[in-house]
Scaffold this motif. Structure first.
Motif, PDB file in Angstrom:
ATOM      1  N   GLN A   1       0.840  -1.190   0.000  1.00  0.00           N
ATOM      2  CA  GLN A   1       0.000   0.000   0.000  1.00  0.00           C
ATOM      3  C   GLN A   1       0.879   1.245   0.000  1.00  0.00           C
ATOM      4  N   VAL A   2       0.576   2.157  -0.912  1.00  0.00           N
ATOM      5  CA  VAL A   2       1.367   3.373  -1.026  1.00  0.00           C
ATOM      6  C   VAL A   2       0.936   4.369   0.040  1.00  0.00           C
ATOM      7  N   GLN A   3       1.918   4.945   0.689  1.00  0.00           N
ATOM      8  CA  GLN A   3       1.641   5.982   1.668  1.00  0.00           C
ATOM      9  C   GLN A   3       2.619   7.123   1.525  1.00  0.00           C
ATOM     10  N   LEU A   4       2.087   8.342   1.583  1.00  0.00           N
ATOM     11  CA  LEU A   4       2.905   9.532   1.733  1.00  0.00           C
ATOM     12  C   LEU A   4       2.435  10.171   3.027  1.00  0.00           C
ATOM     13  N   VAL A   5       3.246  10.073   4.047  1.00  0.00           N
ATOM     14  CA  VAL A   5       2.855  10.556   5.374  1.00  0.00           C
ATOM     15  C   VAL A   5       3.568  11.861   5.664  1.00  0.00           C
ATOM     16  N   GLU A   6       2.775  12.894   5.854  1.00  0.00           N
ATOM     17  CA  GLU A   6       3.313  14.216   6.113  1.00  0.00           C
ATOM     18  C   GLU A   6       3.276  14.519   7.603  1.00  0.00           C
ATOM     19  N   SER A   7       4.201  15.364   8.008  1.00  0.00           N
ATOM     20  CA  SER A   7       4.245  15.805   9.388  1.00  0.00           C
ATOM     21  C   SER A   7       4.927  17.158   9.458  1.00  0.00           C
ATOM     22  N   GLY A   8       4.818  17.793  10.622  1.00  0.00           N
ATOM     23  CA  GLY A   8       5.512  19.052  10.832  1.00  0.00           C
ATOM     24  C   GLY A   8       4.642  20.287  10.799  1.00  0.00           C
ATOM     25  N   GLY A   9       3.394  20.130  10.437  1.00  0.00           N
ATOM     26  CA  GLY A   9       2.505  21.279  10.415  1.00  0.00           C
ATOM     27  C   GLY A   9       2.124  21.705  11.819  1.00  0.00           C
ATOM     28  N   GLY A  10       1.441  22.845  11.921  1.00  0.00           N
ATOM     29  CA  GLY A  10       1.005  23.324  13.220  1.00  0.00           C
ATOM     30  C   GLY A  10       0.721  24.801  13.211  1.00  0.00           C
ATOM     31  N   LEU A  11       0.626  25.349  14.405  1.00  0.00           N
ATOM     32  CA  LEU A  11       0.364  26.777  14.592  1.00  0.00           C
ATOM     33  C   LEU A  11       1.675  27.486  14.900  1.00  0.00           C
ATOM     34  N   VAL A  12       1.931  28.563  14.192  1.00  0.00           N
ATOM     35  CA  VAL A  12       3.173  29.320  14.391  1.00  0.00           C
ATOM     36  C   VAL A  12       2.863  30.799  14.267  1.00  0.00           C
ATOM     37  N   GLN A  13       3.619  31.622  14.960  1.00  0.00           N
ATOM     38  CA  GLN A  13       3.426  33.066  14.887  1.00  0.00           C
ATOM     39  C   GLN A  13       4.047  33.622  13.619  1.00  0.00           C
ATOM     40  N   PRO A  14       3.567  34.738  13.149  1.00  0.00           N
ATOM     41  CA  PRO A  14       4.201  35.377  11.985  1.00  0.00           C
ATOM     42  C   PRO A  14       5.683  35.601  12.240  1.00  0.00           C
ATOM     43  N   VAL A  23       7.185  11.358   4.110  1.00  0.00           N
ATOM     44  CA  VAL A  23       7.869  10.087   3.939  1.00  0.00           C
ATOM     45  C   VAL A  23       7.045   9.180   3.035  1.00  0.00           C
ATOM     46  N   ALA A  24       7.678   8.684   2.003  1.00  0.00           N
ATOM     47  CA  ALA A  24       7.009   7.813   1.044  1.00  0.00           C
ATOM     48  C   ALA A  24       7.328   6.351   1.345  1.00  0.00           C
ATOM     49  N   SER A  25       6.303   5.516   1.346  1.00  0.00           N
ATOM     50  CA  SER A  25       6.502   4.093   1.581  1.00  0.00           C
ATOM     51  C   SER A  25       5.528   3.299   0.723  1.00  0.00           C
ATOM     52  N   GLY A  26       5.847   2.029   0.538  1.00  0.00           N
ATOM     53  CA  GLY A  26       5.020   1.165  -0.282  1.00  0.00           C
ATOM     54  C   GLY A  26       5.811   0.589  -1.428  1.00  0.00           C
ATOM     55  N   SER A  27       5.200  -0.334  -2.109  1.00  0.00           N
ATOM     56  CA  SER A  27       5.925  -1.110  -3.114  1.00  0.00           C
ATOM     57  C   SER A  27       6.509  -0.272  -4.246  1.00  0.00           C
ATOM     58  N   PRO A  28       5.827   0.779  -4.738  1.00  0.00           N
ATOM     59  CA  PRO A  28       6.454   1.542  -5.823  1.00  0.00           C
ATOM     60  C   PRO A  28       7.794   2.148  -5.433  1.00  0.00           C
ATOM     61  N   PHE A  29       7.918   2.488  -4.160  1.00  0.00           N
ATOM     62  CA  PHE A  29       9.133   3.169  -3.719  1.00  0.00           C
ATOM     63  C   PHE A  29      10.237   2.190  -3.371  1.00  0.00           C
ATOM     64  N   SER A  30       9.884   0.947  -3.122  1.00  0.00           N
ATOM     65  CA  SER A  30      10.912  -0.050  -2.866  1.00  0.00           C
ATOM     66  C   SER A  30      11.416  -0.646  -4.165  1.00  0.00           C
ATOM     67  N   GLY A  31      10.648  -0.448  -5.243  1.00  0.00           N
ATOM     68  CA  GLY A  31      11.037  -1.039  -6.521  1.00  0.00           C
ATOM     69  C   GLY A  31      11.840  -0.137  -7.424  1.00  0.00           C
ATOM     70  N   SER A  32      11.952   1.125  -7.067  1.00  0.00           N
ATOM     71  CA  SER A  32      12.711   2.068  -7.881  1.00  0.00           C
ATOM     72  C   SER A  32      13.356   3.101  -6.973  1.00  0.00           C
ATOM     73  N   PRO A  33      14.490   3.636  -7.393  1.00  0.00           N
ATOM     74  CA  PRO A  33      15.172   4.604  -6.525  1.00  0.00           C
ATOM     75  C   PRO A  33      14.367   5.888  -6.374  1.00  0.00           C
ATOM     76  N   PHE A  34      14.329   6.418  -5.176  1.00  0.00           N
ATOM     77  CA  PHE A  34      13.559   7.627  -4.933  1.00  0.00           C
ATOM     78  C   PHE A  34      14.112   8.802  -5.728  1.00  0.00           C
ATOM     79  N   SER A  35      15.360   8.721  -6.109  1.00  0.00           N
ATOM     80  CA  SER A  35      15.991   9.812  -6.841  1.00  0.00           C
ATOM     81  C   SER A  35      15.328  10.089  -8.185  1.00  0.00           C
ATOM     82  N   ILE A  36      14.578   9.124  -8.722  1.00  0.00           N
ATOM     83  CA  ILE A  36      13.956   9.332 -10.026  1.00  0.00           C
ATOM     84  C   ILE A  36      12.642  10.088  -9.933  1.00  0.00           C
ATOM     85  N   TYR A  37      12.176  10.292  -8.706  1.00  0.00           N
ATOM     86  CA  TYR A  37      10.878  10.923  -8.535  1.00  0.00           C
ATOM     87  C   TYR A  37      10.969  12.439  -8.601  1.00  0.00           C
TER      88      TYR A  37
END
Length: 122
Positions: A1-14, A23-37
């Motif tokens: 199963q393909v997953q792109l899991v994001e993190s780091g958002g939130g509330l911040v002052q100006p 972070v990308a995970s799942g079979s497409p990413f294990s079958g080809s180098p991430f550098s091609i994306y």
């Protein structure tokens, strides 16, 4: 199963900073180098269309929306299948849901993250 899991958002002052990760995970990413994306970050503010914020093509140069140039930096760690967006000098108009996007440059399969909320407010 393909997953792109994001993190780091939130509330911040100006003027503050946040670092988003995707972070990308799942079979497409294990079958080809991430550098091609091709990788990118988009954002969507309430009542507005989704807009492109920054891109980092495979082997190409980075590009930024005029509204974030000089403040945001897109980067990648291919060994970790991870995409980053460093956001500095944040403004209220940067408030939006931020999405990571990756595209396999061999077969053009595309994937989206689920989105992470960034709110800039005092």
């Amino acid at each position: 199963q393909v997953q792109l899991v994001e993190s780091g958002g939130g509330l911040v002052q100006p003027g503050g900073s946040l670092r988003l990760s995707c972070v990308a995970s799942g079979s497409p990413f294990s079958g080809s180098p991430f550098s091609i994306y091709y990788i990118a970050w988009y954002r969507q503010a309430p009542g507005k269309e989704r807009e492109l914020v920054a891109t980092n093509p495979s082997g190409g140069s980075t590009n930024y929306a005029d509204s974030v140039k000089g403040r945001f930096t897109i980067s990648r760690d291919n060994a970790k299948n991870t995409v980053y967006l460093q956001m500095n000098s944040l403004k209220s108009e940067d408030t939006a849901v931020y999405y990571c996007y990756v595209r396999n440059q061999w077969n053009y399969a595309t994937y989206w993250g689920q989105g992470t909320q960034v709110t800039v407010s005092s």
